[in-house]
Design a protein around this motif. Sequence first.
Motif, short mmCIF file in Angstrom:
data_model
loop_
_atom_site.label_atom_id
_atom_site.label_comp_id
_atom_site.label_asym_id
_atom_site.label_seq_id
_atom_site.Cartn_x
_atom_site.Cartn_y
_atom_site.Cartn_z
N ALA A 1 0.81 -1.21 0.00
CA ALA A 1 0.00 0.00 0.00
C ALA A 1 0.85 1.26 0.00
O ALA A 1 0.32 2.36 -0.09
CB ALA A 1 -0.92 0.00 1.23
N THR A 2 2.15 1.13 0.12
CA THR A 2 3.03 2.28 0.21
C THR A 2 2.95 3.12 -1.06
O THR A 2 3.09 2.61 -2.17
CB THR A 2 4.48 1.83 0.44
OG1 THR A 2 4.54 1.07 1.63
CG2 THR A 2 5.40 3.03 0.56
N ARG A 3 2.74 4.43 -0.88
CA ARG A 3 2.72 5.34 -2.02
C ARG A 3 4.07 6.04 -2.13
O ARG A 3 4.73 6.29 -1.13
CB ARG A 3 1.59 6.35 -1.90
CG ARG A 3 0.21 5.72 -2.04
CD ARG A 3 -0.87 6.77 -2.21
NE ARG A 3 -0.65 7.61 -3.39
CZ ARG A 3 -0.96 7.26 -4.63
NH1 ARG A 3 -1.49 6.07 -4.88
NH2 ARG A 3 -0.74 8.09 -5.64
N GLY A 4 4.45 6.36 -3.35
CA GLY A 4 5.75 6.96 -3.59
C GLY A 4 6.65 5.97 -4.30
O GLY A 4 6.20 5.02 -4.95
N LEU A 5 7.94 6.20 -4.17
CA LEU A 5 8.95 5.38 -4.85
C LEU A 5 9.74 4.58 -3.83
O LEU A 5 10.18 5.12 -2.80
CB LEU A 5 9.89 6.28 -5.65
CG LEU A 5 11.13 5.62 -6.26
CD1 LEU A 5 10.72 4.64 -7.36
CD2 LEU A 5 12.07 6.67 -6.82
N THR A 6 9.94 3.31 -4.13
CA THR A 6 10.74 2.43 -3.29
C THR A 6 11.85 1.81 -4.14
O THR A 6 11.56 1.20 -5.18
CB THR A 6 9.89 1.32 -2.66
OG1 THR A 6 8.84 1.91 -1.88
CG2 THR A 6 10.73 0.42 -1.76
N VAL A 7 13.08 1.97 -3.70
CA VAL A 7 14.25 1.36 -4.36
C VAL A 7 14.89 0.44 -3.34
O VAL A 7 15.30 0.88 -2.26
CB VAL A 7 15.25 2.43 -4.82
CG1 VAL A 7 16.46 1.79 -5.50
CG2 VAL A 7 14.59 3.44 -5.76
N ARG A 8 15.01 -0.85 -3.66
CA ARG A 8 15.54 -1.82 -2.71
C ARG A 8 16.64 -2.66 -3.35
O ARG A 8 16.40 -3.42 -4.29
CB ARG A 8 14.43 -2.76 -2.22
CG ARG A 8 13.47 -2.15 -1.25
CD ARG A 8 14.13 -1.93 0.13
NE ARG A 8 13.21 -1.23 1.02
CZ ARG A 8 13.12 0.08 1.13
NH1 ARG A 8 13.91 0.85 0.39
NH2 ARG A 8 12.29 0.64 1.97
N GLY A 9 17.87 -2.49 -2.84
CA GLY A 9 18.98 -3.34 -3.24
C GLY A 9 19.28 -3.32 -4.72
O GLY A 9 19.71 -4.34 -5.29
N VAL A 10 19.09 -2.17 -5.37
CA VAL A 10 19.24 -2.10 -6.82
C VAL A 10 20.72 -2.05 -7.20
O VAL A 10 21.48 -1.21 -6.71
CB VAL A 10 18.50 -0.88 -7.40
CG1 VAL A 10 18.93 -0.61 -8.84
CG2 VAL A 10 16.99 -1.12 -7.34
N SER A 11 21.12 -2.97 -8.08
CA SER A 11 22.48 -3.01 -8.62
C SER A 11 22.41 -3.13 -10.14
O SER A 11 21.48 -3.72 -10.69
CB SER A 11 23.25 -4.21 -8.05
OG SER A 11 23.38 -4.13 -6.65
#
Length: 257
Positions: A7-17
């Motif tokens: 449900a999180t709004r906005g941008l999520t960047v996780r562990g991006v390589s």
Amino acid sequence: MTQPTTATRGLTVRGVSKDFGNVNVLRDVDLDIADGEFVAVVGPSGSGKSTLLNAIAGFVTPDRGELLVNGAPVRGPGPSRCVVFQEYAIFPWLTVRRNIDFGTRLRAWKGTRQERARVTQRYLDMMGLTDFADALPKTLSGGMRQRVAIARAYAVDPEILLMDEPFAALDAQTREQMQEALVDINQRERRTVLFVTHQVEEAIFLADRVVVMSARPATVQEIVDVPWGDRRTHEIKTEPEFVRLRRHIETLLRSRR
């Protein structure tokens, strides 16, 4: 249609390589941008800032990690994200008005013809372009052409605006004018924005937070909170806290080149 995974709004960047051949450009990048937040990204030249933006835009596929926009995974380019490039990416054969309403004529935009006309006129007015509505881009200055590109991006109402050094090609005076114009439009039409820049002063002036990237392979070195909220005028650039933040970020950049 892909359903949101959270449900999180906005941008999520996780562990991006991301690697290009034997070159590791991004390494385990983590970042959260809240809905309606303006975040600037600075880093040494060639550190992967634009690669991160292009991955969020869907132009580049990460080798590892996850990118979410309002909880939905990024699988490629899409209407949830709109990019404003350094070069004036507007159509030279269309008038200013037709450039701004171009995106609202695509199938992804659901408004009526009357709504499209109202939206276009609103951004013509807001960006000071009304008197040039019927002009072709070749008759405009660089700053005016970039105003057209920004107005077009806002007009399609994306969930996230991605700006890749949009003022880099402008002279110093015009660049300051465009910074103030962007502050004004974003205060009136709040959007989630990721803004890539080489200029530390620009990042502090525009953003709610500044993400400082390390040298390649790029990671998030530090995230710096900016305290001014909507109180952003040219005068804050001389305030002691502004000067302190600029020196702090510049020290971080020198330490990890």
